[in-house]
Design a protein around this motif. Structure first.
Motif, PDB file in Angstrom:
ATOM      1  N   PRO A 382     124.922 -18.532 109.683  1.00 45.42           N
ATOM      2  CA  PRO A 382     124.671 -19.937 109.331  1.00 45.42           C
ATOM      3  C   PRO A 382     124.087 -20.145 107.942  1.00 45.42           C
ATOM      4  O   PRO A 382     124.043 -21.276 107.451  1.00 45.42           O
ATOM      5  N   GLY A 383     123.613 -19.080 107.303  1.00 40.09           N
ATOM      6  CA  GLY A 383     122.998 -19.218 105.997  1.00 40.09           C
ATOM      7  C   GLY A 383     121.524 -19.573 106.091  1.00 40.09           C
ATOM      8  O   GLY A 383     121.001 -19.906 107.167  1.00 40.09           O
ATOM      9  N   LEU A 384     120.838 -19.528 104.957  1.00 33.85           N
ATOM     10  CA  LEU A 384     119.391 -19.721 104.922  1.00 33.85           C
ATOM     11  C   LEU A 384     118.976 -20.956 104.123  1.00 33.85           C
ATOM     12  O   LEU A 384     117.799 -21.097 103.767  1.00 33.85           O
ATOM     13  N   ASP A 385     119.896 -21.856 103.855  1.00 31.05           N
ATOM     14  CA  ASP A 385     119.559 -23.090 103.134  1.00 31.05           C
ATOM     15  C   ASP A 385     118.510 -23.863 103.927  1.00 31.05           C
ATOM     16  O   ASP A 385     118.746 -24.240 105.076  1.00 31.05           O
ATOM     17  N   PRO A 386     117.327 -24.115 103.352  1.00 26.71           N
ATOM     18  CA  PRO A 386     116.270 -24.799 104.094  1.00 26.71           C
ATOM     19  C   PRO A 386     116.691 -26.167 104.631  1.00 26.71           C
ATOM     20  O   PRO A 386     116.218 -26.592 105.696  1.00 26.71           O
ATOM     21  N   ASP A 387     117.566 -26.868 103.904  1.00 17.86           N
ATOM     22  CA  ASP A 387     118.007 -28.171 104.392  1.00 17.86           C
ATOM     23  C   ASP A 387     118.789 -28.030 105.694  1.00 17.86           C
ATOM     24  O   ASP A 387     118.633 -28.839 106.620  1.00 17.86           O
ATOM     25  N   LEU A 388     119.619 -26.994 105.779  1.00 18.32           N
ATOM     26  CA  LEU A 388     120.395 -26.778 107.005  1.00 18.32           C
ATOM     27  C   LEU A 388     119.494 -26.275 108.138  1.00 18.32           C
ATOM     28  O   LEU A 388     119.723 -26.588 109.308  1.00 18.32           O
ATOM     29  N   LEU A 389     118.480 -25.475 107.791  1.00 16.23           N
ATOM     30  CA  LEU A 389     117.596 -24.923 108.818  1.00 16.23           C
ATOM     31  C   LEU A 389     116.608 -25.938 109.359  1.00 16.23           C
ATOM     32  O   LEU A 389     115.955 -25.678 110.368  1.00 16.23           O
ATOM     33  N   SER A 390     116.501 -27.085 108.709  1.00 19.97           N
ATOM     34  CA  SER A 390     115.539 -28.092 109.187  1.00 19.97           C
ATOM     35  C   SER A 390     115.878 -28.572 110.591  1.00 19.97           C
ATOM     36  O   SER A 390     114.990 -28.964 111.351  1.00 19.97           O
TER      37      SER A 390
END
Length: 474
Positions: A382-390
């Motif tokens: 899924p990746g580690l982009d903080p916006d997506l992990l929110s």
């Protein structure tokens, strides 16, 4: 009318049965000793990393935007991309980069990857429950259900529905542990032992258990008397007889101490016990081993000279799995053994103020063995982009249900298509392609078949039994 001697004999039978059952755990329906022929069946080995493995410092992002996000989130805990303590790059069979590497202490697992016999599933875990409770997450995985499902474990369900069991299978399921794991609750075909040499009646004083060279003349220990006490009509006597058979079968095997070249420690010893049990051809279909100590809230450490707690744990895991893998390869058994290595959940992407990581969510799962389509990643990263992990509170989300991995291993390697009984409420079989083997359509079991129902309620009155006490992992 009962005589005094008859009553005394019944009393002794009851005492010894209780002791024997307490010592050996679930009863085994033994019929004969180990067979000499090579194994014609597969064995699935479930290695549970209890405590919540930090998957991001085990399978490390090495390039692209995710590397930047990783370094920002873990300024003190990040694994370097190169150097003496840099991550071990994972490449595909053609040599192209995957963008990931293993912790530098995982050299044994890196070698299995390079041999094409290790696959990694990205972001695996529980999709039905988001919990940061070790107890709840471990129980959900051990039972394989949403809720407690009658308290019956998924390995017990798999064992009780396994096609092709032979009357001569003397050890169909094995837990090498100081206590029976919940995954095997609900089957009478599983044996739990901490060490073969300690598999004995231990519910009496040490001096009374067996006759020893320094015992008084004429003394017979409790275990020495067991074979003479069974044969009566009660269920306790019948169960006690099977317990005695369990003691006898383990005692007859030529279990050896760790061989030269193996790593030391409890986990390595446990895997060596599983390896020998497979090589003895006892009919072993399912085995489970735990490795705890992954709850790294503080002082986790990274990779480098000196003491690093997490580095040492990865070294312990990797070295023992590599020794197990190599021993089975050398003995010709690897092609029929598959090992799956999950943890109950991962850890937070961002390090905490104590130089550790807190409870998270998605995590890598390892699958290794001779029939694995290895040197590949599976699932969705899924990746580690903080916006997506929110959306998952800063955790790496779960993109692959752990039961999807296990279902493929059950059908393709174990030939067990009874998924609705093993994982109640889980459907839509869709193999990832992790292992070689033939697919079958999942089947339902009629209750009238005599096999366990999905809830396992017929076991509610089965006694809870425990193994002989042995050294527990610290």
């Amino acid at each position: 009318m009962s005589t005094l001697s008859e009553s005394r004999r019944r009393f002794l039978q009851g005492c010894c049965a209780t002791a024997a059952l307490g010592a050996v755990g679930p009863t085994l329906l033994f019929t004969r000793d180990a067979r000499a022929a090579s194994n014609s069946y597969d064995t699935l080995v479930f290695v549970f990393l209890r405590g919540g493995l930090d998957g991001l410092n085990f399978v490390v992002p090495l390039s692209g935007a995710d590397r930047g996000f990783y370094e920002q989130a873990r300024p003190n805990l990040m694994i370097a991309t190169s150097g003496t303590y840099g991550a071990l790059p994972l490449t595909l069979a053609g040599g192209s980069a995957t963008g990931f590497g293993l912790h530098p202490s995982a050299t044994g697992l890196r070698d299995i990857w390079n041999a094409g016999q290790l696959a990694i599933v990205h972001a695996c875990g529980l999709t039905t429950t988001i919990t940061r409770s070790h107890f709840d997450a471990q129980l959900a995985i051990d039972l394989g259900t949403v809720g407690q499902g009658g308290g019956v474990g998924w390995l017990a369900r798999a064992m009780n529905t396994q096609p092709g069991l032979d009357a001569g299978d003397t050890m169909p399921a094995l837990a090498v542990n100081s206590r029976q794991p919940a995954s095997l609750n609900g089957t009478t075909q599983a044996l739990t032992l901490s060490r073969p040499g300690e598999f004995a009646v231990d519910s009496t004083a040490y001096a009374w258990r067996i006759k020893r060279p320094d015992s008084p003349a004429g003394l017979l220990g409790v275990q020495d008397l067991l074979p003479t006490l069974w044969g009566g009509p009660t269920g306790l006597e019948s169960a006690g007889g099977r317990a005695n058979q369990a003691l006898a079968v383990v005692a007859r095997q030529t279990y050896q101490p760790l061989p030269a070249g193996w790593p030391t420690g409890t986990f390595a010893e446990q895997l060596w016990t599983v390896a020998q049990s497979i090589q003895f051809d006892l009919g072993l279909r399912y085995a489970t081993v735990d490795l705890g100590g992954w709850d790294t809230h503080d002082g986790q450490g990274t990779a480098g000279s000196g003491y690093h707690y997490y580095q040492n744990k990865i070294a312990e895991l990797s070295a023992a799995l590599a020794a197990f893998h190599n021993a089975l390869a050398a003995s010709g058994h690897l092609g029929r053994v598959t090992v799956v290595v999950p943890s109950e959940f991962g850890r937070r992407v961002r390090q905490n103020a104590n130089n550790g990581t807190d409870h998270g969510y998605g995590n890598p799962v390892l699958v290794l063995g001779g029939a694995v389509n290895g040197r590949r990643f599976f699932g969705t990263w899924p990746g580690l982009d903080p916006d997506l992990l929110s959306a998952t509170y800063g955790d790496l989300p779960v993109t692959t249900d752990h039961r999807r991995v296990l279902s493929e291993l059950l059908i393709r390697r174990m030939g067990n298509p009874h998924l609705s009984a093993i994982f109640p409420g889980y459907g839509g079989y869709s193999p990832l392609g992790l292992v070689q083997g033939a697919d079958q359509a999942p089947r339902s079991l009629p209750v009238a078949s005599g096999l366990p129902a999905a809830t396992g309620r017929q076991w509610h009155h089965q006694p809870r039994l425990r193994p002989a006490r042995g050294r527990r992992e610290p």
